[in-house]
Design a protein around this motif. Structure first.
Motif, PDB file in Angstrom:
ATOM      1  N   TYR A  89      32.345  23.698  16.554  1.00 36.32           N
ATOM      2  CA  TYR A  89      32.186  24.768  17.541  1.00 36.32           C
ATOM      3  C   TYR A  89      32.942  25.996  17.066  1.00 36.32           C
ATOM      4  O   TYR A  89      34.043  25.886  16.509  1.00 36.32           O
ATOM      5  CB  TYR A  89      32.717  24.317  18.896  1.00 36.32           C
ATOM      6  CG  TYR A  89      31.911  23.201  19.482  1.00 36.32           C
ATOM      7  CD1 TYR A  89      30.772  23.465  20.233  1.00 36.32           C
ATOM      8  CD2 TYR A  89      32.265  21.874  19.271  1.00 36.32           C
ATOM      9  CE1 TYR A  89      30.017  22.439  20.768  1.00 36.32           C
ATOM     10  CE2 TYR A  89      31.510  20.844  19.793  1.00 36.32           C
ATOM     11  CZ  TYR A  89      30.387  21.127  20.544  1.00 36.32           C
ATOM     12  OH  TYR A  89      29.640  20.104  21.059  1.00 36.32           O
ATOM     13  N   ILE A  91      34.179  30.020  18.211  1.00 33.23           N
ATOM     14  CA  ILE A  91      34.393  30.999  19.269  1.00 33.23           C
ATOM     15  C   ILE A  91      34.898  32.274  18.621  1.00 33.23           C
ATOM     16  O   ILE A  91      35.870  32.256  17.871  1.00 33.23           O
ATOM     17  CB  ILE A  91      35.401  30.503  20.318  1.00 33.23           C
ATOM     18  CG1 ILE A  91      34.775  29.410  21.142  1.00 33.23           C
ATOM     19  CG2 ILE A  91      35.787  31.631  21.269  1.00 33.23           C
ATOM     20  CD1 ILE A  91      35.308  28.140  21.170  1.00 33.23           C
ATOM     21  N   TYR A  93      36.188  36.159  19.558  1.00 31.36           N
ATOM     22  CA  TYR A  93      36.745  36.779  20.757  1.00 31.36           C
ATOM     23  C   TYR A  93      37.366  38.134  20.486  1.00 31.36           C
ATOM     24  O   TYR A  93      37.691  38.497  19.364  1.00 31.36           O
ATOM     25  CB  TYR A  93      37.796  35.870  21.393  1.00 31.36           C
ATOM     26  CG  TYR A  93      38.975  35.572  20.489  1.00 31.36           C
ATOM     27  CD1 TYR A  93      40.092  36.387  20.474  1.00 31.36           C
ATOM     28  CD2 TYR A  93      38.946  34.480  19.642  1.00 31.36           C
ATOM     29  CE1 TYR A  93      41.158  36.116  19.638  1.00 31.36           C
ATOM     30  CE2 TYR A  93      40.009  34.191  18.805  1.00 31.36           C
ATOM     31  CZ  TYR A  93      41.112  35.021  18.807  1.00 31.36           C
ATOM     32  OH  TYR A  93      42.169  34.760  17.966  1.00 31.36           O
ATOM     33  N   PRO A 102      35.489  35.867  25.157  1.00 34.62           N
ATOM     34  CA  PRO A 102      35.013  34.914  24.139  1.00 34.62           C
ATOM     35  C   PRO A 102      33.491  34.892  24.047  1.00 34.62           C
ATOM     36  O   PRO A 102      32.784  35.152  25.021  1.00 34.62           O
ATOM     37  CB  PRO A 102      35.535  33.578  24.660  1.00 34.62           C
ATOM     38  CG  PRO A 102      35.525  33.745  26.146  1.00 34.62           C
ATOM     39  CD  PRO A 102      35.870  35.200  26.390  1.00 34.62           C
ATOM     40  N   GLU A 103      32.995  34.573  22.856  1.00 37.49           N
ATOM     41  CA  GLU A 103      31.563  34.379  22.624  1.00 37.49           C
ATOM     42  C   GLU A 103      31.394  33.138  21.770  1.00 37.49           C
ATOM     43  O   GLU A 103      32.118  32.947  20.803  1.00 37.49           O
ATOM     44  CB  GLU A 103      30.953  35.562  21.874  1.00 37.49           C
ATOM     45  CG  GLU A 103      30.935  36.859  22.624  1.00 37.49           C
ATOM     46  CD  GLU A 103      30.331  37.993  21.777  1.00 37.49           C
ATOM     47  OE1 GLU A 103      29.708  37.706  20.729  1.00 37.49           O
ATOM     48  OE2 GLU A 103      30.496  39.139  22.168  1.00 37.49           O
ATOM     49  N   GLY A 104      30.436  32.319  22.127  1.00 37.49           N
ATOM     50  CA  GLY A 104      30.120  31.133  21.346  1.00 37.49           C
ATOM     51  C   GLY A 104      28.773  30.599  21.778  1.00 37.49           C
ATOM     52  O   GLY A 104      28.403  30.716  22.950  1.00 37.49           O
ATOM     53  N   LEU A 107      28.952  28.432  24.794  1.00 34.53           N
ATOM     54  CA  LEU A 107      29.538  28.983  26.021  1.00 34.53           C
ATOM     55  C   LEU A 107      28.456  29.612  26.896  1.00 34.53           C
ATOM     56  O   LEU A 107      27.521  30.210  26.380  1.00 34.53           O
ATOM     57  CB  LEU A 107      30.592  30.044  25.680  1.00 34.53           C
ATOM     58  CG  LEU A 107      31.809  29.568  24.908  1.00 34.53           C
ATOM     59  CD1 LEU A 107      32.720  30.745  24.579  1.00 34.53           C
ATOM     60  CD2 LEU A 107      32.565  28.503  25.679  1.00 34.53           C
TER      61      LEU A 107
END
Length: 112
Positions: A89, A91, A93, A102-104, A107
């Motif tokens: 994963y 992330i 940010y 945050p961006e993922g 998410l």
């Protein structure tokens, strides 16, 4: 001098938050630090950490509006970790006057 102390404190807090941000793993092993680079300057900092358990964390912070009542640190970075499901994963940010953003891919996204 006070900015150096504040920056050092911020780095310590960011590292602690990064460790807490990754989800707990059932059988945690002690990870070895494979790479750690850090640079603390009067107007900012950056660091890059990689551990043997697949975690990577890179971050850069810059002091904005130094010597004013509105002095603040703007932070950009990303981290990756391997989840309990075996997937990696990521992330990305930004943390600034607008808060932590945050961006993922995993998410949820705000509806616009």
């Amino acid at each position: 001098m006070k900015y150096a102390v504040a920056t050092s404190l911020l780095i310590a807090c960011c590292l602690a938050l990064a460790v807490q941000a990754a989800p707990p793993q059932a059988a945690q092993q002690e990870a070895q630090v494979l790479r750690f680079d850090a640079d603390v300057l009067p107007q900012g900092y950056k660091f890059d950490v990689e551990t043997s358990d697949g975690k990577v964390h890179q971050e850069e912070g810059q002091l904005k509006d130094a010597d004013t009542d509105h002095a603040a640190i703007s932070v950009r970075g990303f981290y990756t970790y391997v989840g309990d499901d075996g997937q990696t994963y990521s992330i990305k940010y930004v943390a600034d006057e607008n808060g932590f953003q945050p961006e993922g891919a995993h998410l949820p996204r705000a509806v616009q």
